[in-house]
Write an enzyme that holds these catalytic residues in place. Structure first.
Site, PDB file in Angstrom:
ATOM      1  N   SER A   1       0.792  -1.254  -0.072  1.00 41.55           N
ATOM      2  CA  SER A   1       0.063   0.141  -0.074  1.00 41.55           C
ATOM      3  C   SER A   1       0.959   1.262  -0.098  1.00 41.55           C
ATOM      4  O   SER A   1       1.656   1.530   0.814  1.00 41.55           O
ATOM      5  CB  SER A   1      -0.958  -0.140   1.306  1.00 41.55           C
ATOM      6  OG  SER A   1      -1.178   1.367   1.493  1.00 41.55           O
TER       7      SER A   1
ATOM      8  N   HIS B   1      -1.426  -1.300  -4.088  1.00 46.82           N
ATOM      9  CA  HIS B   1      -2.713  -0.972  -3.653  1.00 46.82           C
ATOM     10  C   HIS B   1      -2.655   0.675  -3.538  1.00 46.82           C
ATOM     11  O   HIS B   1      -1.573   1.263  -2.712  1.00 46.82           O
ATOM     12  CB  HIS B   1      -2.672  -1.829  -2.293  1.00 46.82           C
ATOM     13  CG  HIS B   1      -3.809  -1.437  -1.427  1.00 46.82           C
ATOM     14  ND1 HIS B   1      -5.193  -2.167  -1.873  1.00 46.82           N
ATOM     15  CD2 HIS B   1      -4.255  -0.904  -0.462  1.00 46.82           C
ATOM     16  CE1 HIS B   1      -5.962  -2.051  -1.033  1.00 46.82           C
ATOM     17  NE2 HIS B   1      -5.719  -1.000  -0.103  1.00 46.82           N
TER      18      HIS B   1
ATOM     19  N   ASP C   1      -4.977   3.661  -1.699  1.00 51.07           N
ATOM     20  CA  ASP C   1      -5.962   4.132  -0.747  1.00 51.07           C
ATOM     21  C   ASP C   1      -6.565   5.416  -1.026  1.00 51.07           C
ATOM     22  O   ASP C   1      -5.866   6.475  -0.716  1.00 51.07           O
ATOM     23  CB  ASP C   1      -5.513   3.782   0.678  1.00 51.07           C
ATOM     24  CG  ASP C   1      -5.381   2.509   0.955  1.00 51.07           C
ATOM     25  OD1 ASP C   1      -6.005   1.610   1.039  1.00 51.07           O
ATOM     26  OD2 ASP C   1      -3.979   2.077   1.347  1.00 51.07           O
TER      27      ASP C   1
ATOM     28  N   MET D   1      -9.035   7.955   0.026  1.00 54.68           N
ATOM     29  CA  MET D   1     -10.006   8.505   1.260  1.00 54.68           C
ATOM     30  C   MET D   1     -10.532  10.018   1.174  1.00 54.68           C
ATOM     31  O   MET D   1      -9.776  10.909   0.692  1.00 54.68           O
ATOM     32  CB  MET D   1      -9.190   8.426   2.442  1.00 54.68           C
ATOM     33  CG  MET D   1      -8.292   7.095   2.807  1.00 54.68           C
ATOM     34  SD  MET D   1      -7.596   7.095   4.400  1.00 54.68           S
ATOM     35  CE  MET D   1      -6.714   5.419   4.377  1.00 54.68           C
TER      36      MET D   1
ATOM     37  N   HIS E   1      -8.512   1.200  -3.673  1.00 56.17           N
ATOM     38  CA  HIS E   1      -9.496   0.872  -2.606  1.00 56.17           C
ATOM     39  C   HIS E   1     -10.243   2.171  -2.371  1.00 56.17           C
ATOM     40  O   HIS E   1      -9.521   3.043  -1.799  1.00 56.17           O
ATOM     41  CB  HIS E   1      -8.469   0.282  -1.422  1.00 56.17           C
ATOM     42  CG  HIS E   1      -9.398   0.135  -0.093  1.00 56.17           C
ATOM     43  ND1 HIS E   1      -8.823   0.035   1.161  1.00 56.17           N
ATOM     44  CD2 HIS E   1     -10.631   0.209   0.070  1.00 56.17           C
ATOM     45  CE1 HIS E   1      -9.592  -0.311   1.982  1.00 56.17           C
ATOM     46  NE2 HIS E   1     -10.861  -0.348   1.570  1.00 56.17           N
TER      47      HIS E   1
ATOM     48  N   MET F   1     -12.158   4.331  -0.216  1.00 52.00           N
ATOM     49  CA  MET F   1     -12.765   4.874   0.970  1.00 52.00           C
ATOM     50  C   MET F   1     -13.615   5.944   0.914  1.00 52.00           C
ATOM     51  O   MET F   1     -13.138   7.046   1.551  1.00 52.00           O
ATOM     52  CB  MET F   1     -11.725   4.464   2.244  1.00 52.00           C
ATOM     53  CG  MET F   1     -11.381   3.160   2.382  1.00 52.00           C
ATOM     54  SD  MET F   1      -9.565   3.100   3.366  1.00 52.00           S
ATOM     55  CE  MET F   1      -8.643   3.104   1.638  1.00 52.00           C
TER      56      MET F   1
ATOM     57  N   MET G   1     -11.638  -6.292   5.745  1.00 50.56           N
ATOM     58  CA  MET G   1     -10.732  -5.137   6.448  1.00 50.56           C
ATOM     59  C   MET G   1     -10.321  -5.699   7.862  1.00 50.56           C
ATOM     60  O   MET G   1     -11.280  -6.080   8.635  1.00 50.56           O
ATOM     61  CB  MET G   1     -11.456  -3.804   6.781  1.00 50.56           C
ATOM     62  CG  MET G   1     -11.707  -2.989   5.460  1.00 50.56           C
ATOM     63  SD  MET G   1     -10.260  -2.576   4.465  1.00 50.56           S
ATOM     64  CE  MET G   1      -9.308  -1.744   5.658  1.00 50.56           C
TER      65      MET G   1
ATOM     66  N   ASP H   1      -6.573  -6.347   4.511  1.00 50.84           N
ATOM     67  CA  ASP H   1      -5.939  -5.164   4.520  1.00 50.84           C
ATOM     68  C   ASP H   1      -6.144  -4.490   6.086  1.00 50.84           C
ATOM     69  O   ASP H   1      -7.104  -4.387   6.715  1.00 50.84           O
ATOM     70  CB  ASP H   1      -6.781  -4.181   3.579  1.00 50.84           C
ATOM     71  CG  ASP H   1      -6.182  -2.920   3.342  1.00 50.84           C
ATOM     72  OD1 ASP H   1      -5.096  -2.567   4.067  1.00 50.84           O
ATOM     73  OD2 ASP H   1      -6.812  -2.046   2.585  1.00 50.84           O
TER      74      ASP H   1
END
Ligand code: DX5
Ligand code: ZN
Length: 221
Positions: free
Chosen positions: A8, A33, A35, A37, A66, A68, A137, A175
Site C-alpha cells: 500500500s 494498492h 488508498d 480516502m 481501494h 474509502m 478489513m 488489509d
C-alpha cells in the site's frame, strides 16, 4: 492458490513515489494498492486521480484502488480511466452493490467490495457470484500502521466458505496490520491477497520484506 502481495503506497515516501513503486515491483510485488480516502467515509483525506495516474505510469503491475469514499459511483469512471485495474468500493457506502459491481465490470475493471470489521458478511451474500474481489478489513479503515484486529481472522475463514459456496473465484483480500506476525493466520484462514503498508515501507529492506511475507504464506501451519 498462490499468495498475492499488494504493498500500500499510503506508507510510501511521496517525495519519490515512482522509485518506491519500482522498488516494490523489483521486490516481486503482485499489485500496487492505492488508498483513496475522502475525509467523510473515513476520518482521513489522502489522494485521488493524479496519484492513480502516477502509480499507473510507474509500473506495469495492476493498480488496485481501494475507495474509502462516500458515493463511490461518482468516481468509478474517472478512476478506471486513470488506470485502475481493480476498483473496490465499501458495502457501507454503496447501497446498490449490484448496480455498482456491474458498472465497474462494464468499465473493464475487476470489481471488489470491502467490508469494515463491524459489517457482517451477509452484506455481500447475494452478490458473491458477481465479485472479482472481496476485501475483509482487518483494521478500521482510515490510517496505515494500525494494529491488526484478531477477531477478523474468523471472518476471513467464513468469507472463504461463502466464496466457495458461491463457486466464486474472487480474490480474498485482507488489509490492515498485515505483517510477519499476522499474515500466516490470514493465509491459513483462506485469504490469498495481502495488502501491506507499514510492514513493507517501514522495513529495513522493503524489497526483501515482500518475499519474506510471501514465504510466510508458503510455510505449513
Ligand atoms: C487502511 C488502508 C490500508 C493501509 C494499510 O485504511 O486501507 O490499505 O494502507 O496499512 P498497514 O499495512 O500499515 O496497516
Ligand atoms: Zn487499503
Amino acid at each position: 492458490m498462490s499468495p498475492r502481495i499488494a504493498p500500500s503506497i499510503l506508507s510510501a515516501d511521496f517525495r519519490r513515489l515512482g522509485e518506491e513503486i519500482a522498488m516494490c515491483e523489483a521486490g516481486g510485488a503482485d499489485w500496487i494498492h492505492v488508498d483513496v480516502m475522502d475525509g467523510h467515509f473515513v476520518p482521513n483525506l489522502t489522494f485521488g486521480l493524479k496519484v492513480i495516474e502516477a502509480a499507473r505510469a510507474a509500473t506495469t503491475l495492476p493498480v488496485d484502488v481501494h475507495l474509502m469514499v462516500e458515493r463511490p459511483e461518482q468516481y468509478l469512471e474517472a478512476y478506471a480511466r486513470a488506470g485502475a485495474q481493480v476498483l473496490t468500493i465499501h458495502a457501507e457506502a454503496a447501497p446498490h452493490l449490484d448496480r455498482q459491481l456491474m458498472h465497474i465490470k462494464a468499465l473493464g475493471c475487476q470489481a471488489g467490495v470491502a467490508l469494515n470489521p463491524a459489517t457482517p458478511l451477509s452484506a455481500v451474500e447475494e452478490v458473491a457470484h458477481l465479485l472479482d474481489l472481496l476485501l475483509i478489513m482487518t483494521v478500521n479503515p482510515g490510517y496505515g500502521g494500525q494494529a491488526f484486529i484478531p477477531y477478523t481472522v474468523d471472518k476471513v475463514e467464513r468469507a472463504r466458505f461463502l466464496l466457495d459456496q458461491a463457486d466464486s473465484r474472487a480474490v480474498l483480500q485482507v488489509d490492515g496490520g498485515i505483517g510477519r506476525a499476522t499474515i500466516h493466520d490470514c493465509w491459513r484462514a483462506g485469504a490469498d491477497c495481502f495488502v501491506a503498508g507499514n510492514a513493507v515501507f517501514g522495513a529495513a529492506d522493503p524489497r526483501g520484506e515482500i518475499g519474506a511475507l510471501r514465504a510466510l504464506c508458503a510455510e505449513a501451519a
